[in-house]
Write an enzyme that holds these catalytic residues in place. Sequence first.
Site, PDB file in Angstrom:
ATOM      1  N   ASP A  17       0.837  -1.208   0.000  1.00 57.07           N
ATOM      2  CA  ASP A  17       0.000   0.000   0.000  1.00 57.07           C
ATOM      3  C   ASP A  17       0.867   1.250   0.000  1.00 57.07           C
ATOM      4  O   ASP A  17       1.746   1.412   0.854  1.00 57.07           O
ATOM      5  CB  ASP A  17      -0.893   0.020   1.250  1.00 57.07           C
ATOM      6  CG  ASP A  17      -2.046  -0.969   1.150  1.00 57.07           C
ATOM      7  OD1 ASP A  17      -2.281  -1.502   0.037  1.00 57.07           O
ATOM      8  OD2 ASP A  17      -2.718  -1.198   2.165  1.00 57.07           O
ATOM      9  N   GLU A 145      -8.981 -10.528  -5.366  1.00 59.67           N
ATOM     10  CA  GLU A 145      -7.749  -9.926  -5.893  1.00 59.67           C
ATOM     11  C   GLU A 145      -6.786 -10.995  -6.429  1.00 59.67           C
ATOM     12  O   GLU A 145      -5.626 -10.729  -6.659  1.00 59.67           O
ATOM     13  CB  GLU A 145      -7.072  -9.056  -4.825  1.00 59.67           C
ATOM     14  CG  GLU A 145      -7.855  -7.764  -4.580  1.00 59.67           C
ATOM     15  CD  GLU A 145      -7.238  -6.822  -3.567  1.00 59.67           C
ATOM     16  OE1 GLU A 145      -7.501  -5.614  -3.651  1.00 59.67           O
ATOM     17  OE2 GLU A 145      -6.514  -7.283  -2.668  1.00 59.67           O
ATOM     18  N   THR A 253      -9.540   2.978   5.322  1.00 58.79           N
ATOM     19  CA  THR A 253      -8.981   1.933   4.450  1.00 58.79           C
ATOM     20  C   THR A 253      -8.797   0.630   5.235  1.00 58.79           C
ATOM     21  O   THR A 253      -8.202   0.635   6.307  1.00 58.79           O
ATOM     22  CB  THR A 253      -7.603   2.365   3.896  1.00 58.79           C
ATOM     23  OG1 THR A 253      -7.632   3.747   3.598  1.00 58.79           O
ATOM     24  CG2 THR A 253      -7.216   1.563   2.674  1.00 58.79           C
ATOM     25  N   ASP A 257     -11.824  -5.197   5.572  1.00 57.36           N
ATOM     26  CA  ASP A 257     -10.930  -6.349   5.782  1.00 57.36           C
ATOM     27  C   ASP A 257     -10.876  -6.713   7.263  1.00 57.36           C
ATOM     28  O   ASP A 257     -10.852  -7.896   7.616  1.00 57.36           O
ATOM     29  CB  ASP A 257      -9.522  -6.021   5.274  1.00 57.36           C
ATOM     30  CG  ASP A 257      -9.511  -5.718   3.788  1.00 57.36           C
ATOM     31  OD1 ASP A 257     -10.389  -6.243   3.078  1.00 57.36           O
ATOM     32  OD2 ASP A 257      -8.655  -4.945   3.343  1.00 57.36           O
ATOM     33  N   SER A 287      -9.887  -0.258  13.890  1.00 58.27           N
ATOM     34  CA  SER A 287      -8.974  -0.051  12.757  1.00 58.27           C
ATOM     35  C   SER A 287      -9.127   1.337  12.127  1.00 58.27           C
ATOM     36  O   SER A 287      -8.141   1.912  11.680  1.00 58.27           O
ATOM     37  CB  SER A 287      -9.165  -1.151  11.708  1.00 58.27           C
ATOM     38  OG  SER A 287     -10.294  -0.888  10.910  1.00 58.27           O
ATOM     39  N   GLY A 292      -3.536   3.337   8.284  1.00 61.66           N
ATOM     40  CA  GLY A 292      -2.896   2.157   7.702  1.00 61.66           C
ATOM     41  C   GLY A 292      -3.872   1.005   7.574  1.00 61.66           C
ATOM     42  O   GLY A 292      -5.068   1.140   7.863  1.00 61.66           O
TER      43      GLY A 292
END
Length: 313
Positions: A17, A145, A253, A257, A287, A292
Amino acid sequence: MAQKKGKIVVMGSFITDIAVMTPHFPADGETVLGNSIKFGPGGKGSNQATAAKRAGAEVIMITKLGEDFMSRIAVSHYEKEGMSQKYVYTQKNGQTGSAIIEINAETAENRIIVLTAANRSITREEVDRAEEEIKTCDVVLTQLETSDEPLEEAVLLAKKYGKINVLNPAPAGDVSETVLKNTDYIIPNETEAEYYTGVHITDESSAELAADKLLAMGVKNVIITLGKAGVYAKTADYRGMIPGFRVKAVDTTGAGDAFCGGFSAAIAEGKGTEEAARFACALAAISVTRHGTSPVMPYRNEIEELLAKNTDE
Ligand code: RIB
């Protein structure tokens, strides 16, 4: 009784990233002076694997790197996290996946351009090499992905051994009927849910309509993540909204996930939908308070602290 430790096999991406913090998103043709830039380990597969590991699961990662400086970011991340690299393959002369991420410093929202590179070259045979791990796991967790072949192989191997398949259909794209029919839990966000169903989600009833359309495609259970509103679930043991946690977001971001990794860890332990989704919402909430992706996934004690704090209130 001691908590059962679940085992999860993640077949998915590693991406480096490159995250740029910007005061606002540039318009077409505009140059913006950014606030900061950071290189770090990411990729939906790897972020989810890291989230599940820190949440308490045993995690086996199947992925592929290129032969370049970015692969070293992956290797040192997996070493630091104590994750096995037995199924972390290398594509000869290949390029490690990378993503350009713009984060709006004002709103914490992001825009991502991802280059999947070596991740697309994972083969069916490379998934087969991990068959013994799949045989002994609780959950197989996948995203989009990688390419279709290894995805289908991972999903079919999971079913061969009666394991739970969790699919995060992101980034949105084609998913084969075989994969959908063998998916136990599909976890799209609202944009992805709209891509697959054509339903624009604005409230609980539109979320239910989208979930019904996904169920009609053959998946067994649906969880739609709705950002700070929490999630909508239509599963065998729960139907309705499950609220998220109120936090001050600085970077969203990887929040999806965090959710998928946390949810998989929780169901691998035997938790039901509601408890697993609350647990996963706690991961996602923590998160987004940090900058990050993989490196900021919360640890089990932090998740439990947030859950306890909100139970007592
Ligand atoms: O979901 C967030 C992830 O998407 C980032 O880490 C980036 O690598 C992209 O794959």
